[in-house]
Design an enzyme around this catalytic site. Structure first.
Site, PDB file in Angstrom:
ATOM      1  N   GLY B 231       0.823  -1.204   0.000  1.00  0.00           N
ATOM      2  CA  GLY B 231       0.000   0.000   0.000  1.00  0.00           C
ATOM      3  C   GLY B 231       0.855   1.251   0.000  1.00  0.00           C
ATOM      4  O   GLY B 231       0.688   2.127  -0.817  1.00  0.00           O
ATOM      5  N   PHE B 232       1.799   1.319   0.939  1.00  0.00           N
ATOM      6  CA  PHE B 232       2.705   2.466   1.076  1.00  0.00           C
ATOM      7  C   PHE B 232       1.946   3.773   1.222  1.00  0.00           C
ATOM      8  O   PHE B 232       2.459   4.840   0.880  1.00  0.00           O
ATOM      9  CB  PHE B 232       3.699   2.535  -0.103  1.00  0.00           C
ATOM     10  CG  PHE B 232       4.350   1.220  -0.410  1.00  0.00           C
ATOM     11  CD1 PHE B 232       5.193   0.628   0.517  1.00  0.00           C
ATOM     12  CD2 PHE B 232       4.092   0.552  -1.593  1.00  0.00           C
ATOM     13  CE1 PHE B 232       5.781  -0.606   0.266  1.00  0.00           C
ATOM     14  CE2 PHE B 232       4.671  -0.678  -1.855  1.00  0.00           C
ATOM     15  CZ  PHE B 232       5.514  -1.257  -0.929  1.00  0.00           C
ATOM     16  N   ILE B 458      -1.055  -5.439   5.015  1.00  0.00           N
ATOM     17  CA  ILE B 458      -0.831  -4.992   3.632  1.00  0.00           C
ATOM     18  C   ILE B 458       0.506  -5.524   3.099  1.00  0.00           C
ATOM     19  O   ILE B 458       1.076  -4.976   2.169  1.00  0.00           O
ATOM     20  CB  ILE B 458      -0.911  -3.455   3.524  1.00  0.00           C
ATOM     21  CG1 ILE B 458       0.127  -2.775   4.427  1.00  0.00           C
ATOM     22  CG2 ILE B 458      -2.312  -2.975   3.868  1.00  0.00           C
ATOM     23  CD1 ILE B 458       0.258  -1.280   4.150  1.00  0.00           C
ATOM     24  N   GLY B 459       0.949  -6.597   3.721  1.00  0.00           N
ATOM     25  CA  GLY B 459       2.216  -7.192   3.297  1.00  0.00           C
ATOM     26  C   GLY B 459       3.325  -6.940   4.298  1.00  0.00           C
ATOM     27  O   GLY B 459       4.475  -7.316   4.079  1.00  0.00           O
ATOM     28  N   THR B 460       2.962  -6.328   5.420  1.00  0.00           N
ATOM     29  CA  THR B 460       3.970  -5.961   6.416  1.00  0.00           C
ATOM     30  C   THR B 460       4.324  -7.120   7.335  1.00  0.00           C
ATOM     31  O   THR B 460       5.360  -7.091   7.984  1.00  0.00           O
ATOM     32  CB  THR B 460       3.416  -4.845   7.316  1.00  0.00           C
ATOM     33  OG1 THR B 460       2.199  -5.330   7.915  1.00  0.00           O
ATOM     34  CG2 THR B 460       3.106  -3.598   6.524  1.00  0.00           C
ATOM     35  N   GLY B 501      -0.609   1.280  12.697  1.00  0.00           N
ATOM     36  CA  GLY B 501      -1.510   0.136  12.619  1.00  0.00           C
ATOM     37  C   GLY B 501      -1.179  -0.878  13.699  1.00  0.00           C
ATOM     38  O   GLY B 501      -1.989  -1.156  14.591  1.00  0.00           O
ATOM     39  N   GLY B 650       5.600   1.976  16.153  1.00  0.00           N
ATOM     40  CA  GLY B 650       5.474   1.570  14.754  1.00  0.00           C
ATOM     41  C   GLY B 650       6.791   1.752  14.034  1.00  0.00           C
ATOM     42  O   GLY B 650       7.609   2.589  14.403  1.00  0.00           O
ATOM     43  N   GLY B 652       6.911   1.148  10.279  1.00  0.00           N
ATOM     44  CA  GLY B 652       6.670   0.977   8.842  1.00  0.00           C
ATOM     45  C   GLY B 652       7.275   2.053   7.970  1.00  0.00           C
ATOM     46  O   GLY B 652       7.507   1.830   6.794  1.00  0.00           O
ATOM     47  N   GLU B 653       7.525   3.236   8.530  1.00  0.00           N
ATOM     48  CA  GLU B 653       7.901   4.352   7.666  1.00  0.00           C
ATOM     49  C   GLU B 653       9.276   4.942   7.954  1.00  0.00           C
ATOM     50  O   GLU B 653       9.890   5.531   7.065  1.00  0.00           O
ATOM     51  CB  GLU B 653       6.835   5.448   7.775  1.00  0.00           C
ATOM     52  CG  GLU B 653       5.479   4.923   7.343  1.00  0.00           C
ATOM     53  CD  GLU B 653       4.359   5.921   7.538  1.00  0.00           C
ATOM     54  OE1 GLU B 653       3.986   6.554   6.565  1.00  0.00           O
ATOM     55  OE2 GLU B 653       3.871   6.062   8.677  1.00  0.00           O
TER      56      GLU B 653
END
Ligand SMILES: Cc1cc2nc3c(=O)[nH]c(=O)nc-3n(C[C@H](O)[C@H](O)[C@H](O)COP(=O)(O)OP(=O)(O)OC[C@H]3O[C@@H](n4cnc5c(N)ncnc54)[C@H](O)[C@@H]3O)c2cc1C
Ligand code: SF4
Lengths: 323, 688
Positions: B231-232, B458-460, B501, B650, B652-653
């Site tokens: 998704g990113f 989402i693939g994480t 998330g 988190g 992810g980023e």
């Protein structure tokens, strides 16, 4: 994708009689059919033809069958020994998967990668003559610097065709009216006012083979491709060169450029400037400058002139150093 | 304890064998297919839309356009507020190229596509404006939804008193998420309920938007997003694929699938907007920073509010007596932008950490040293303490592993053959926190537990991480956990976005497990506990909560060709307690590759005349290929987030922030030339 008819041919005559577009690896044609750029009514699949071999010619040159895959040609021991730039050019293109499908004939006839050409909702003289060339004043960072006209500023995308042009390879073809042949340097006409006329092949011609002539110079040859990422990108500028030097004097030299014109660009001015002279970096620079004196960059691609000049010098210097 | 151990993802086998169904794979009886048609002009009106030829083609069932579509609620909103891009096919206005103007519905996708090609659409074009610049006449202050601008100390006085002042402008282009799975949705209606299988980052939030848009109760909207192919950020918003599929399903009375092509993803789904950022930093001769002024502008669409929060680093990374941030929005005739991995922080850290490097250069101080010398003890803007801040450890441990100590500070002097070699560093902070979510857990009679959460993977690896957390919280092995996620019917949940998330869903699951364990003794099975964390979240914490990173890069540059290649990347991260180091490392290296790709390759380019996107496929829009990706190491420093009951943050980023600056700084060290505009393509490096 529009509906189309498909047939397989097992003989050259059968293929010619089919009066259809030839399908080889399909890596370019099928992509363009999916996007609606190409809309053939009939396809004849030539992969069943007996044209996949590589053999030594009577005079010692090499004959590449039209349906030999890019992978097979690149890996061939004779190609690698006698025409290393040809193998290097093929391996610098696309990806392993694509090279396993792509063929000699299809590679030479692949179409430009101009983004406007690829999008049927845009005008494009090459795709639809007379509609205009949006790249001329549009996005043309990777377009031509030599020999373009206001009708089209696209470049030819093939890597393979660049050393073939440098080495005076010859395309052989068949038509219902009989066979013919065209040397690579004449195979792609200047773009002029007809960018849609991409080769001088007669209509309906089936490429059967490509002949690499014998010339001692090709044994010491090199293909170098500059691109915006390490792989899986078309050339920004590429150079195929071969150099034969004896006693410090250039006995034979071949130079061709990719990514700079609507066709692989044989650098005859550079070759003339080098032939019979000393093989020194200064001479390489003079020769590169002589070739690029004719360059007419577009608004956003003047860097290609510098790049082409630097690349010619770098590749010749490397070849000279390899002796 | 399962949390903390490396474990492969639970659905890995399904994915590599092709057995995991994505939104366009789910079989639905009676399915019809919609083909989206998008505007080819950058601004104007639809003059005519002639569907007769399309409707006459075999298999074509309907053509939806602004003349015959059902009305949608014009007040529907996304995260940032009302979003005028959501009500599709409502009028003849074309606000930007790529705007969906019709949907052709047919029995097969091929027939729908043929129908789309047969539509005759005439436009009245109006002049458009895509000329993005910080000083654009329409520039206005950006929304302050994320809090007020920083303005501490006397900026002018501190700048005047500085021994050196760097004052430079940095630019980043439009960038596109390019998730491997193109957007797709399948929708159908039954008894006044809308059902859909969608590709998105948060089905619960999307169900809310769809309910407002179609003016029905949220309970009547059922969205599933079981597997999502990346998704990113590009799937955080309610997508055109879903809105159009739902409209069409109602129109033809059958299930309808809308699957975008790669080109349509480029043309019709939002990107990271371009930015132009002026950074002024003043320092005294000893390398102490005195003044920081980060003024960043980004482009957006007048249709919807949006924030590209580029100024985050300026308020967090370094101490300085005067700090000012200024965020400017420039409305243009573009597709509304969409958050992309590390929104704001990623382009912002490129500008800010490049400028910090320039300060080190001017002062002749080692750039690592300069960063270490200016570390704040409390937040330099709010004055609040940091709950945990292991940035110094990231920098020093990273420097040790990278071999920074042996670095020759001079630029442009290390040669290997024809290549110049250089190294660079940058650091980053990324705001962390928790959003409200709910979960419910049932203790089954057979001793297993069913965990339900509206989370998405989402693939994480979220599915794997949440299963581990649930198992630990219930004191059982993962085999005893049946985790159900990816469905709006599973309860309110934060989306997989904002690096929150997993933190949010972990909180909901651990609280629910706690509640269940209190209920369990003596209870008749099955027994269920449900917890909504909304009242448990402290929105006014007295400490700042961030994750941190230090990125080190080594590059080569060929001065004859301008080619830059990254040779080595090392990222050290402080991200709280790590739930699954294997998957976390995958997230971080993936994000670092995204940062590399941003540094060297990615650039959305529009035609200067028509305004249309020219780089609308993966041949024109380059992302890093495998051969561009060097040896990458991502590792963690020991960390624990005290503001979280499980100690996690988190991640992810954070990996995509800082990477571009580290690479740009390394390019300077290799060549002696600053690269202030991304991507660092070869024409920018080539010396004339
Ligand atoms: C992602 C991608 C990346 C690529 N990167 C590169 C690259 O870096 N460098 C590069 O050089 N190329 C690259 N290519 C292009 C690739 O090399 C060509 O697509 C391929 O060589 C075409 O060969 P084919 O056999 O698949 O031809 P097809 O697609 O089958 O046919 C191409 C054309 O040739 C015609 N044709 C084929 N055979 C004959 C014949 N015997 N006689 C007459 N006409 C014939 C067809 O009718 C058609 O018009 C790339 C392609 C892709 C998809
Ligand atoms: S450069 Fe050639 S191929 Fe590209 S748009 Fe112009 S005419 Fe078409």
């Amino acid at each position: 994708m529009r509906e189309f008819a498909y047939q397989r041919a097992t003989g050259v005559r059968e293929a010619l009689m089919a009066d259809a577009r030839y399908l080889a690896g399909g890596t370019n044609l099928v992509d363009l059919m999916k996007t609606g750029v190409e809309t053939p009514d009939r396809l004849v699949d030539g992969r069943g033809l007996d044209l996949g071999g590589i053999r030594t010619a009577g005079d010692g040159g090499l004959v590449l069958g039209a349906t030999a895959t890019n992978s097979v040609v690149a890996a061939d021991a004779r190609v690698r020994r006698d025409y290393p730039a040809v193998s290097q050019a093929l391996l610098a293109g696309a990806s392993g998967q694509l090279r396993n499908m792509a063929t000699v004939g299809g590679n030479l006839l692949q179409r430009t990668r101009c983004a406007y050409f690829a999008d049927p909702s845009e005008p494009c003289n090459r795709r639809e003559p007379g509609t205009g060339c949006p790249a001329l004043h549009g996005v043309h960072h990777n377009h031509a610097i030599l020999d373009w006209t206001e009708h089209c500023v696209a470049t030819h995308p093939s890597d393979f065709a660049v050393p073939l042009t440098a080495f005076d390879a010859v395309v052989r073809y068949e038509t219902l009216a009989g066979p013919g042949e065209i040397p690579l340097p004449e195979f792609y006409p200047p773009v002029g006012g007809r960018p849609d006329r991409e080769t001088v092949l007669p209509p309906g011609a089936l490429i059967t083979e490509v002949v690499l002539p014998v010339a001692p110079v090709t044994r010491r040859s090199r293909y170098r491709k500059v691109r915006e990422r390490a792989s899986y990108a078309f050339a920004t500028v590429s150079v195929a060169a071969a150099l034969d030097v004896e006693d410090g004097v250039v006995r034979d030299v071949r130079v061709a450029l990719g990514g700079v014109a609507s066709r692989p660009w044989r650098a005859r001015r550079a070759e003339a400037a080098l032939l019979g002279g000393p093989a020194t970096p200064e001479r390489f620079r003079t020769a590169a400058a002589a070739e690029l004196a004719a360059a007419e960059p577009l608004r956003d691609n003047a860097y290609k002139v510098t790049l082409a000049r630097n690349l010619i010098v770098a590749v010749l210097t490397e070849l000279e150093g390899q002796r | 304890m399962i949390v903390g151990t490396p474990r492969p993802r639970l659905e890995g086998r399904l994915k590599v064998t092709g057995a995991a169904p994505y939104a366009a794979d789910v079989p639905v009886p009676g399915l019809a297919h919609g083909w989206m048609v998008t505007a080819t002009v950058s601004r104007g009106r639809i003059r005519e839309l002639d569907a007769a030829a399309a409707l006459a083609l075999p298999g074509v069932l309907a053509v939806l356009d602004h003349t015959n579509s059902r009305r949608l609620n014009p007040d529907a909103a996304n995260y940032f507020g009302p979003d005028g891009s959501l009500p599709l096919l409502q009028d003849d206005v074309v606000p930007h190229a790529g705007r969906p103007v019709a949907l052709v519905v047919a029995e097969t996708p091929e027939q729908a596509r043929a129908g789309a090609a047969a539509l005759r659409i005439g436009y009245e074009t109006e002049p458009h404006d895509l000329g993005f610049a910080l000083d654009h006449p329409a520039a206005r202050p950006a929304s302050t939804l994320f809090g007020p601008e920083a303005d501490t100390g006397d900026l002018a006085a501190e700048l005047a008193a500085s021994a050196v002042v760097v004052d430079e402008v940095y630019r980043t282009p439009e960038e596109t998420h390019s998730a491997i799975e193109p957007h797709a949705a399948t929708a159908w209606w039954a008894d006044g309920h809308l059902h859909a299988v969608d590709t998105d980052q948060g089905p619960y939030g999307i169900s809310r938007v769809m309910a407002t848009l179609f003016e029905i109760d949220r309970d009547r909207v059922h969205i599933r997003a079981e597997h999502v192919g990346g998704g990113f950020g590009g799937k955080t918003i309610c997508g055109a694929q879903l809105i159009l599929a739902a409209m069409a399903a109602e129109h033809v009375g059958r299930p309808v699938r809308v699957a975008l092509t790669r080109r349509q993803v480029f043309l019709a789904t939002g990107s990271r907007p371009p930015t132009e950022q002026r950074v002024r930093i003043g320092a005294d001769a000893s390398g102490r920073l005195r003044a920081i002024h980060h003024h960043a502008a980004f482009a957006l669409s007048p249709l919807a509010e949006y924030i590209e929060w580029c100024t985050e680093q300026a308020r967090t990374l370094y101490a300085a007596p005067a700090i000012r941030t200024q965020l400017t929005a420039v409305p243009l005739d573009m597709l509304p932008p969409c958050t992309m991995r590390g929104p704001g922080a990623t382009p912002g850290s490129f500008a800010f950490e490049s400028a910090v490097d320039e300060v080190a250069e001017r002062l002749g101080i080692d750039p690592l040293d300069l960063r270490l010398r200016n570390q704040p003890s409390v937040s330099p803007v709010s004055g609040r303490p940091f709950s945990t801040r292991r940035l110094v450890t990231c920098l020093t441990e990273g420097a040790r592993r990278f071999g920074w100590g042996q670095r020759d500070p001079r630029p442009g002097v290390r040669r290997e053959g024809d290549l110049l070699v250089g190294t660079g560093v940058a650091c980053a902070a990324f705001i962390a926190g928790t959003f409200p979510s709910s979960a419910s857990i049932t203790a089954e009679a057979d001793g297993t537990f069913t965990v339900r959460s509206g989370a998405t993977d989402i693939g994480t690896g979220a599915r794997t991480a949440l299963t581990a957390v649930a198992a630990d919280a219930l004191g059982v092995t993962t085999e005893a956990i049946r985790l159900r996620i990816g469905d709006s019917d599973l309860g309110m949940a934060a989306d997989a976005g904002g690096s929150r998330g997993t933190t949010s869903h972990v909180f909901a699951i651990t609280e629910t497990a706690k509640a269940l364990r209190e209920k369990l003794p003596g209870a008749d099975l099955p027994v269920t506990a449900t917890v909504d964390t909304t009242p448990l979240i402290n929105w006014q914490p007295d400490q700042e909560r961030n994750t941190y990173s230090a990125i080190f890069a080594e590059v080569t540059a060929d001065p004859a060709t301008g080619e830059v290649r990254v040779r080595r990347l090392l990222g050290m991260f402080a991200v709280g307690r790590v739930i699954n180091p294997l998957l976390a490392r995958g997230q971080l290296t993936g994000a670092m590759i995204g940062g590399l790709s941003m540094a060297l390759h990615e650039e959305g380019v529009h035609d200067p005349v028509s305004g249309r996107l020219v780089t609308a496929d993966l041949a024109g829009y380059h992302i890093a290929a495998h051969a561009d990706v060097p040896a990458i190491e991502a590792d963690f420093v020991a960390d624990y987030e005290p503001q979280d009951t499980s100690g996690v943050n988190g991640l992810g980023e954070i990996g995509s922030c800082g990477t571009a600056a580290a690479i740009a700084n390394a390019v300077w060290h290799a060549t002696g030339t600053r690269q202030r505009t991304l991507p660092i393509s070869l024409s920018r490096v080539l010396s004339p």
